[in-house]
Enzyme design. Structure first.
Site, mmCIF file in Angstrom:
data_model
loop_
_atom_site.group_PDB
_atom_site.id
_atom_site.type_symbol
_atom_site.label_atom_id
_atom_site.label_comp_id
_atom_site.label_asym_id
_atom_site.label_seq_id
_atom_site.Cartn_x
_atom_site.Cartn_y
_atom_site.Cartn_z
ATOM 1 N N CYS A 14 53.664 65.083 70.871
ATOM 2 C CA CYS A 14 54.060 66.405 71.380
ATOM 3 C C CYS A 14 53.034 66.977 72.357
ATOM 4 O O CYS A 14 53.316 67.948 73.044
ATOM 5 C CB CYS A 14 54.255 67.376 70.222
ATOM 6 N N HIS B 151 52.981 74.639 71.407
ATOM 7 C CA HIS B 151 54.017 73.642 71.118
ATOM 8 C C HIS B 151 55.011 74.256 70.133
ATOM 9 O O HIS B 151 54.628 74.844 69.119
ATOM 10 C CB HIS B 151 53.377 72.385 70.535
ATOM 11 N N ASN C 210 62.386 71.701 67.694
ATOM 12 C CA ASN C 210 61.187 71.011 68.176
ATOM 13 C C ASN C 210 61.608 69.865 69.101
ATOM 14 O O ASN C 210 62.198 68.886 68.646
ATOM 15 C CB ASN C 210 60.416 70.480 66.957
HETATM 16 O O1 UT7 Z 1 55.663 68.354 66.304
HETATM 17 C C1 UT7 Z 1 55.214 68.352 64.982
HETATM 18 C C2 UT7 Z 1 56.412 68.152 64.111
HETATM 19 N N1 UT7 Z 1 56.258 68.472 62.753
HETATM 20 C C3 UT7 Z 1 56.321 69.706 62.238
HETATM 21 O O2 UT7 Z 1 56.353 70.706 62.883
HETATM 22 C C4 UT7 Z 1 56.378 69.769 60.751
HETATM 23 C C5 UT7 Z 1 55.367 70.640 60.126
HETATM 24 N N2 UT7 Z 1 55.721 70.828 58.751
HETATM 25 C C6 UT7 Z 1 56.576 71.784 58.333
HETATM 26 O O3 UT7 Z 1 57.000 72.593 59.112
HETATM 27 C C7 UT7 Z 1 56.936 71.839 56.899
HETATM 28 O O4 UT7 Z 1 56.086 70.971 56.165
HETATM 29 C C8 UT7 Z 1 58.433 71.497 56.629
HETATM 30 C C9 UT7 Z 1 59.331 72.541 57.255
HETATM 31 C C10 UT7 Z 1 58.748 70.122 57.228
HETATM 32 C C11 UT7 Z 1 58.685 71.458 55.158
HETATM 33 O O5 UT7 Z 1 58.343 72.714 54.573
HETATM 34 P P1 UT7 Z 1 57.465 72.751 53.251
HETATM 35 O O6 UT7 Z 1 57.325 74.154 52.894
HETATM 36 O O7 UT7 Z 1 56.222 71.944 53.526
HETATM 37 O O8 UT7 Z 1 58.432 72.033 52.216
HETATM 38 P P2 UT7 Z 1 58.152 70.738 51.319
HETATM 39 O O9 UT7 Z 1 58.154 69.513 52.156
HETATM 40 O O10 UT7 Z 1 56.970 71.011 50.431
HETATM 41 O O11 UT7 Z 1 59.444 70.714 50.438
HETATM 42 C C12 UT7 Z 1 59.755 71.784 49.527
HETATM 43 C C13 UT7 Z 1 61.118 71.497 48.920
HETATM 44 C C14 UT7 Z 1 61.276 70.066 48.408
HETATM 45 O O12 UT7 Z 1 62.086 70.101 47.260
HETATM 46 P P3 UT7 Z 1 61.414 69.927 45.800
HETATM 47 O O13 UT7 Z 1 60.758 68.581 45.817
HETATM 48 O O14 UT7 Z 1 60.447 71.049 45.677
HETATM 49 O O15 UT7 Z 1 62.581 70.010 44.894
HETATM 50 C C15 UT7 Z 1 62.060 69.384 49.502
HETATM 51 O O16 UT7 Z 1 62.837 68.306 49.028
HETATM 52 O O17 UT7 Z 1 62.119 71.669 49.923
HETATM 53 C C16 UT7 Z 1 62.956 70.514 49.950
HETATM 54 N N3 UT7 Z 1 63.457 70.342 51.303
HETATM 55 C C17 UT7 Z 1 64.615 70.871 51.727
HETATM 56 N N4 UT7 Z 1 65.529 71.641 51.120
HETATM 57 C C18 UT7 Z 1 66.579 72.024 51.842
HETATM 58 C C19 UT7 Z 1 62.879 69.638 52.310
HETATM 59 N N5 UT7 Z 1 63.658 69.720 53.404
HETATM 60 C C20 UT7 Z 1 64.733 70.482 53.068
HETATM 61 C C21 UT7 Z 1 65.864 70.905 53.768
HETATM 62 N N6 UT7 Z 1 66.763 71.688 53.122
HETATM 63 N N7 UT7 Z 1 66.086 70.595 55.067
#
Ligand code: UT7
Length: 325
Positions: free
Chosen positions: A112, A252, A282
């Protein structure tokens, strides 16, 4: 003599996909996506569309605003994480679509941060008097490498292209300072496991879904804010400017929570931070040039304004540029 921006352009695919649309594909909801990312819609290529065509249109628009033709371009740089083809990349297809003949072109892969890296190369090319005009394209077709069965990643990305034309001239205008950095120990935070020479395509890799983008979301999140801030401060130092001199910041466009956390730590008003990730999601290397073009076209960014571009991405790469428009 600097390298100034004389034209910007961008292009998004026609197909607009809402969070509700995605909830019919994976187990997710509009509420979850908005709360965790701030993303509401994204624009995705349709089946059969050629990704680099978006780049061609973005470049044509940038050339048009600069009053230039493809024949005036001395170098085409395409920042992209996932090219049309691993070999020969995306740049030859964009050059062909533009009708360029003979001028050099190449791809830059820096995740990115690719667009900021490409700006640095473009400026150095002009400073070294290898050419007068460099067309820099940030381009991504992430929908083609997204695992549409993985809700942790598929809700985050969009497709798009943004271009700028850099031209020699304009003392005090253009790129005032640049900082490029990298942290290779974080190389696997964002990666595609197979399809390169380390792990060539095979039945196993296809069955293992290894040709899709994988991301360690929380690791990326934790790194993003300090890296973008470090890059911005270094670029301002190189430009001999204080933060107070900055009119606009374009971080970004990864997600609204990252942008908010970044902006909260600045002494600048939040209104000076340009955000379009809610609408376009993104778009990786295309995110900054698309946001720049939109803000130029709607009149927020005007001639004389100081703009900071700051990014982080796969590699891990990070970097920032300070520009006077
Ligand atoms: O250019 C760089 C690109 N990358 C990024 O910008 C990503 C940066 N990271 C983030 O923005 C965040 O880490 C995410 C948005 C990807 C995820 O948010 P988070 O608060 O870190 O969530 P998590 O991965 O800790 O997941 C929390 C829960 C999980 O469920 P359990 O295990 O607690 O039951 C996930 O399975 O949220 C669940 N989850 C979802 N639920 C509904 C993950 N994705 C989704 C979804 N819809 N799309």
């Amino acid at each position: 003599m600097g390298a100034r921006i004389t034209g910007t352009g961008s292009c998004l695919p026609q197909r607009r996909v809402s969070n509700a649309d995605l909830a019919t594909v994976v187990d997710t909801s509009d509420a979850w996506i908005v709360k965790r990312t701030g993303i509401r819609t994204r624009f995705l290529l349709s089946e059969g569309e050629t990704p680099s065509d978006l780049g061609v249109v973005a470049c044509q628009r940038a050339l048009e605003t600069a009053g230039r033709r493809p024949a005036d371009v001395d170098l085409l740089l395409v920042a992209t994480t996932f090219p049309d083809m691993i070999c020969p990349g995306t740049s030859p297809f964009v050059a062909q679509g533009l009708g360029m003949r003979g001028a050099p072109f190449f791809d830059i892969t820096a995740g990115c941060t690719g667009f900021v890296y490409a700006l640095a190369v473009a400026e150095a090319y002009i400073q070294a008097e290898l050419g007068e005009r460099v067309l820099v394209l940030g381009f991504e077709a992430l929908s083609r490498v997204t695992d549409w069965s993985d809700r942790r990643t598929c809700v985050l990305f969009g497709d798009g292209a943004g271009a700028t034309l850099l031209e020699r001239g304009g003392d005090g205008q253009g790129i005032l300072g640049i900082s490029l950095r990298g942290d290779p120990d974080k190389a696997l935070l964002l990666h595609m496991p197979a399809g390169g020479t380390r792990r060539p395509a095979s039945h196993d890799t296809v069955e293992g879904r290894e040709h899709f983008l994988r991301m360690e979301g929380s690791g990326v999140f934790r790194s993003a804010v300090p890296l973008m801030r470090e890059a911005m401060d270094n670029a301002l130092l190189a430009a001999h400017l204080e933060r107070e001199a900055v009119d606009w910041i374009i971080p970004h466009q990864a997600n609204v929570r990252i942008i908010d956390a970044f902006a909260d730590r600045l002494t600048l008003p939040r209104e000076r931070v340009i955000v379009n990730v809610d609408r376009v999601a993104n778009t990786s290397a295309a995110s900054i040039p698309i946001a720049l073009d939109e803000a130029v076209r709607d009149g927020r960014i005007r001639a004389g304004h100081v703009v900071v571009l700051t990014a982080f991405g796969a590699g891990v790469t990070y970097g920032a540029a300070v520009i006077r428009m």
